[in-house]
Scaffold this active site. Structure first.
Site, PDB file in Angstrom:
ATOM      1  N   HIS A  12      -5.042  29.609  18.054  1.00  0.00           N
ATOM      2  CA  HIS A  12      -5.992  28.696  18.723  1.00  0.00           C
ATOM      3  C   HIS A  12      -5.776  28.642  20.238  1.00  0.00           C
ATOM      4  O   HIS A  12      -5.896  27.581  20.846  1.00  0.00           O
ATOM      5  CB  HIS A  12      -5.946  27.304  18.070  1.00  0.00           C
ATOM      6  CG  HIS A  12      -4.600  26.634  18.085  1.00  0.00           C
ATOM      7  ND1 HIS A  12      -4.113  25.913  17.030  1.00  0.00           N
ATOM      8  CD2 HIS A  12      -3.655  26.573  19.039  1.00  0.00           C
ATOM      9  CE1 HIS A  12      -2.913  25.438  17.337  1.00  0.00           C
ATOM     10  NE2 HIS A  12      -2.620  25.814  18.560  1.00  0.00           N
ATOM     11  N   HIS A  59      -2.287  18.881  21.265  1.00  0.00           N
ATOM     12  CA  HIS A  59      -1.448  19.292  22.399  1.00  0.00           C
ATOM     13  C   HIS A  59      -1.404  18.183  23.440  1.00  0.00           C
ATOM     14  O   HIS A  59      -1.932  18.330  24.541  1.00  0.00           O
ATOM     15  CB  HIS A  59      -1.992  20.569  23.027  1.00  0.00           C
ATOM     16  CG  HIS A  59      -2.102  21.713  22.070  1.00  0.00           C
ATOM     17  ND1 HIS A  59      -3.109  21.812  21.138  1.00  0.00           N
ATOM     18  CD2 HIS A  59      -1.326  22.802  21.890  1.00  0.00           C
ATOM     19  CE1 HIS A  59      -2.938  22.925  20.424  1.00  0.00           C
ATOM     20  NE2 HIS A  59      -1.867  23.538  20.860  1.00  0.00           N
ATOM     21  N   HIS A 193       4.644  33.574  20.131  1.00  0.00           N
ATOM     22  CA  HIS A 193       4.410  33.279  21.546  1.00  0.00           C
ATOM     23  C   HIS A 193       5.397  32.247  22.053  1.00  0.00           C
ATOM     24  O   HIS A 193       5.885  31.417  21.300  1.00  0.00           O
ATOM     25  CB  HIS A 193       2.970  32.862  21.836  1.00  0.00           C
ATOM     26  CG  HIS A 193       2.502  31.534  21.271  1.00  0.00           C
ATOM     27  ND1 HIS A 193       2.549  31.213  19.937  1.00  0.00           N
ATOM     28  CD2 HIS A 193       1.932  30.466  21.878  1.00  0.00           C
ATOM     29  CE1 HIS A 193       2.026  29.998  19.755  1.00  0.00           C
ATOM     30  NE2 HIS A 193       1.657  29.524  20.923  1.00  0.00           N
ATOM     31  N   GLU A 240       4.555  27.025  15.537  1.00  0.00           N
ATOM     32  CA  GLU A 240       3.259  26.578  14.989  1.00  0.00           C
ATOM     33  C   GLU A 240       2.938  27.227  13.648  1.00  0.00           C
ATOM     34  O   GLU A 240       2.104  26.717  12.897  1.00  0.00           O
ATOM     35  CB  GLU A 240       2.123  26.919  15.969  1.00  0.00           C
ATOM     36  CG  GLU A 240       2.162  26.110  17.252  1.00  0.00           C
ATOM     37  CD  GLU A 240       1.114  26.577  18.273  1.00  0.00           C
ATOM     38  OE1 GLU A 240       0.937  25.875  19.263  1.00  0.00           O
ATOM     39  OE2 GLU A 240       0.499  27.645  18.084  1.00  0.00           O
TER      40      GLU A 240
END
Lengths: 280, 139
Positions: A12, A59, A193, A240
């Protein structure tokens, strides 16, 4: 009778949302990524879910450090788009399904998952970028959405195993709902990431490939993965990936893989995407 | 799964990952006001007030001198060392017109061009980047 017909995982990355909003999807940097989602858009348009349960992380948009729920289920009629510091994304407001959402909240709590119930919440790129990737730029989203926020920012997030078990409890909840619904569940975030500090930019293609293989064929094995392994091998934000396990738990162990796509990079991130269909 | 690991042991293992700060209880408590300052920048009127007089705006948040300095200097690594979390500090970056990739390049001590090139060619490999013992030349 409501049932979960399929699951979708996808990254996302906020830059993907920006590329769509600024009409850059045909630029050489972005084109291969969006091309990889074309079959998925077609699949979703044909599958026509009534509701999507969308597992993502906020976030620091709806929640801050004031309150940090581990699992929070959006039970509202609608969810406005958050301003993340550069204005809200120009996408349609997200309509909820309070009947089913409240049913899932009650059912999972009685199943011993201490769900936080959210009646007012803005949704950020974690939720809207997956919708844009799978639906393009419609005037209205073609289905209702039940947001499920998972804390993956404040350590410790829930374990992979806990997420998987929650997925199973969600399936049980959906299947005990007394109205008809065709439900698709999205697990979002990842893949490898790292956005922070001197190791930023980490990508681990071997780890991601193995994760995708196991995710499809042997999800039980992935429920044993530790936070430490996820952070070390897939980067601090690669953690995540625990959210994918919520989606996986809601599907058959032998769900059918109908599509897979992997692309490096989107900004700082390895993009991973898979569609699985339930067999029954 | 009943295999609960000891929090202190785990934290020590996390600390061995180079160039990575785990946003744990200690850092969250240390950085609470710094992060809440960043969060406040989601509102346009706060962004304006901050830009008009950064020092005065920061007075609204009871931070340490080091934290104030890190913000005023836009020292992105120092903000994280002092309890900042990347999803919060990125809001300060956004209000400065910087992207995640911009501040990632800065935090890694790279130029924007070199960092973008590294990402385009597959990113930073995990080999040599799993343990601080592999980073002896980088301290």
């Amino acid at each position: 009778m409501a049932r979960i017909i399929a699951g979708v995982t996808t990254s996302h990355v906020p830059a993907i949302g920006a590329a769509i909003d600024l009409h850059k999807t045909n630029e050489p940097y972005w084109k291969p990524l969006f091309k990889g989602y074309e079959p998925s858009k077609k699949w979703l348009a044909e599958t026509k879910p009534d509701v999507v349960i969308l597992v993502y992380n906020d976030h620091a948009s709806a929640f801050s450090l004031e309150i940090i729920p581990t699992f929070a289920l959006g039970c509202a009629e609608e969810f406005p788009i958050a301003d993340e510091g550069w204005g809200p994304r120009p996408v349609p407001i997200v309509k909820g399904d309070p009947d089913l959402a409240w049913h899932i909240a009650q059912s999972t709590i009685l199943d011993e998952f201490d769900m936080t119930i959210v009646n007012k919440m803005e949704v950020d790129h974690g939720l809207t970028v997956p919708l844009s990737l799978l639906c393009g730029e419609p005037k209205e989203w073609p289905f209702k959405v039940i947001p499920l926020c998972v804390n993956v920012i404040q350590y410790p997030p829930p374990t992979a195993h806990r997420c998987y078990m929650l997925g199973r409890a969600i399936r049980k909840a959906v299947e005990s709902f007394d109205q008809d619904r065709r439900v698709v569940i999205f697990g979002t975030g990842g893949m490898s990431h790292q956005l922070q500090s001197a190791r930023a930019g980490l990508i681990n293609k071997e780890f991601d490939a193995r994760f995708l293989d196991q995710f499809a064929a042997d999800p039980e094995a992935l429920t044993r993965i530790t936070h430490l392994e996820l952070v070390r091998e897939a980067g601090s934000e690669g953690i995540e990936l625990v959210m994918w396990l919520v989606m996986r738990g809601a599907l058959d162990a032998d769900a059918k893989e109908v599509y897979r796509f992997y692309h490096v990079p989107a900004s700082n991130t390895a993009v991973g995407h898979m569609i699985l269909e339930n067999r029954r | 799964m009943g295999e609960q690991e000891n929090i202190a042991d785990i934290q020590e293992a996390f600390e061995d990952i180079p160039g990575t700060l785990l946003f744990d209880a200690k850092r969250s408590r240390m950085g609470y006001h710094l992060n809440m300052f960043c969060m406040s920048l989601m509102k346009a009127e706060n962004r304006q007030a901050f830009k008009a007089d950064e020092g005065k705006y920061l007075d609204r948040f009871p931070m340490t001198q080091d934290q104030r300095k890190a913000i005023l200097d836009r020292d992105w690594n120092a903000m994280l060392r002092l309890g900042g979390n990347i999803y919060y500090t990125s809001k300060l970056a956004a209000s400065d017109g910087l992207t995640f990739q911009n501040i990632a390049a800065i935090m890694t001590g790279s130029t924007q061009e070199d960092y973008a090139k590294m990402m385009a060619s597959g990113g930073r490999p995990v080999g040599g980047n799993r343990s601080k013992s592999e980073w002896t030349d980088r301290g």
